[in-house]
Motif scaffolding. Structure first.
Motif, PDB file in Angstrom:
ATOM      1  N   ILE A 147       7.008   1.763   6.230  1.00  0.00           N
ATOM      2  CA  ILE A 147       8.184   2.543   5.836  1.00  0.00           C
ATOM      3  C   ILE A 147       7.688   3.930   5.456  1.00  0.00           C
ATOM      4  O   ILE A 147       6.797   4.056   4.619  1.00  0.00           O
ATOM      5  CB  ILE A 147       8.910   1.884   4.656  1.00  0.00           C
ATOM      6  N   THR A 148       8.238   4.949   6.069  1.00  0.00           N
ATOM      7  CA  THR A 148       7.788   6.302   5.793  1.00  0.00           C
ATOM      8  C   THR A 148       8.923   7.173   5.295  1.00  0.00           C
ATOM      9  O   THR A 148      10.079   6.962   5.616  1.00  0.00           O
ATOM     10  CB  THR A 148       7.195   6.972   7.055  1.00  0.00           C
ATOM     11  N   VAL A 185       0.863  -1.179   0.000  1.00  0.00           N
ATOM     12  CA  VAL A 185       0.000   0.000   0.000  1.00  0.00           C
ATOM     13  C   VAL A 185       0.903   1.233   0.000  1.00  0.00           C
ATOM     14  O   VAL A 185       1.778   1.360   0.842  1.00  0.00           O
ATOM     15  CB  VAL A 185      -0.908   0.035   1.252  1.00  0.00           C
ATOM     16  N   VAL A 186       0.685   2.116  -0.958  1.00  0.00           N
ATOM     17  CA  VAL A 186       1.422   3.380  -1.012  1.00  0.00           C
ATOM     18  C   VAL A 186       0.402   4.488  -0.780  1.00  0.00           C
ATOM     19  O   VAL A 186      -0.550   4.629  -1.549  1.00  0.00           O
ATOM     20  CB  VAL A 186       2.127   3.573  -2.375  1.00  0.00           C
ATOM     21  N   VAL A 187       0.598   5.243   0.296  1.00  0.00           N
ATOM     22  CA  VAL A 187      -0.316   6.331   0.632  1.00  0.00           C
ATOM     23  C   VAL A 187       0.329   7.634   0.179  1.00  0.00           C
ATOM     24  O   VAL A 187       1.413   7.976   0.639  1.00  0.00           O
ATOM     25  CB  VAL A 187      -0.600   6.379   2.144  1.00  0.00           C
ATOM     26  N   GLU A 218       7.700  10.949  12.704  1.00  0.00           N
ATOM     27  CA  GLU A 218       7.928  11.663  13.961  1.00  0.00           C
ATOM     28  C   GLU A 218       6.630  11.663  14.749  1.00  0.00           C
ATOM     29  O   GLU A 218       5.569  11.989  14.209  1.00  0.00           O
ATOM     30  CB  GLU A 218       8.363  13.104  13.702  1.00  0.00           C
ATOM     31  N   GLU A 219       6.711  11.297  16.010  1.00  0.00           N
ATOM     32  CA  GLU A 219       5.516  11.168  16.838  1.00  0.00           C
ATOM     33  C   GLU A 219       4.690  12.450  16.880  1.00  0.00           C
ATOM     34  O   GLU A 219       3.461  12.393  16.912  1.00  0.00           O
ATOM     35  CB  GLU A 219       5.898  10.761  18.258  1.00  0.00           C
TER      36      GLU A 219
END
Length: 54
Positions: A36-37, A17-19, A42-43
């Motif tokens: 994977i981002t 899935v690529v968002v 970052e929270e």
């Protein structure tokens, strides 16, 4: 089932899935994932719509 900007996408085992950038997304059902981002996650940017207790 993944929902990206209101559209539903069924994903099967081994699927990817690529968002797109800045799109709202969520999923439902049983899920094991590798996320994977880019840029790095970052929270402070994380936003939960709701938490569900099982």
């Amino acid at each position: 089932m993944w929902v990206i900007e209101g559209r539903e996408f069924e994903v099967r085992v081994g699927g990817v899935v690529v968002v797109p950038l800045e799109k709202r997304f969520w999923f439902r059902g049983s899920l094991k994932q590798i996320c994977i981002t880019t840029p790095a996650w970052e929270e402070k940017y994380e936003h939960h719509i709701r938490d569900i207790e099982f």
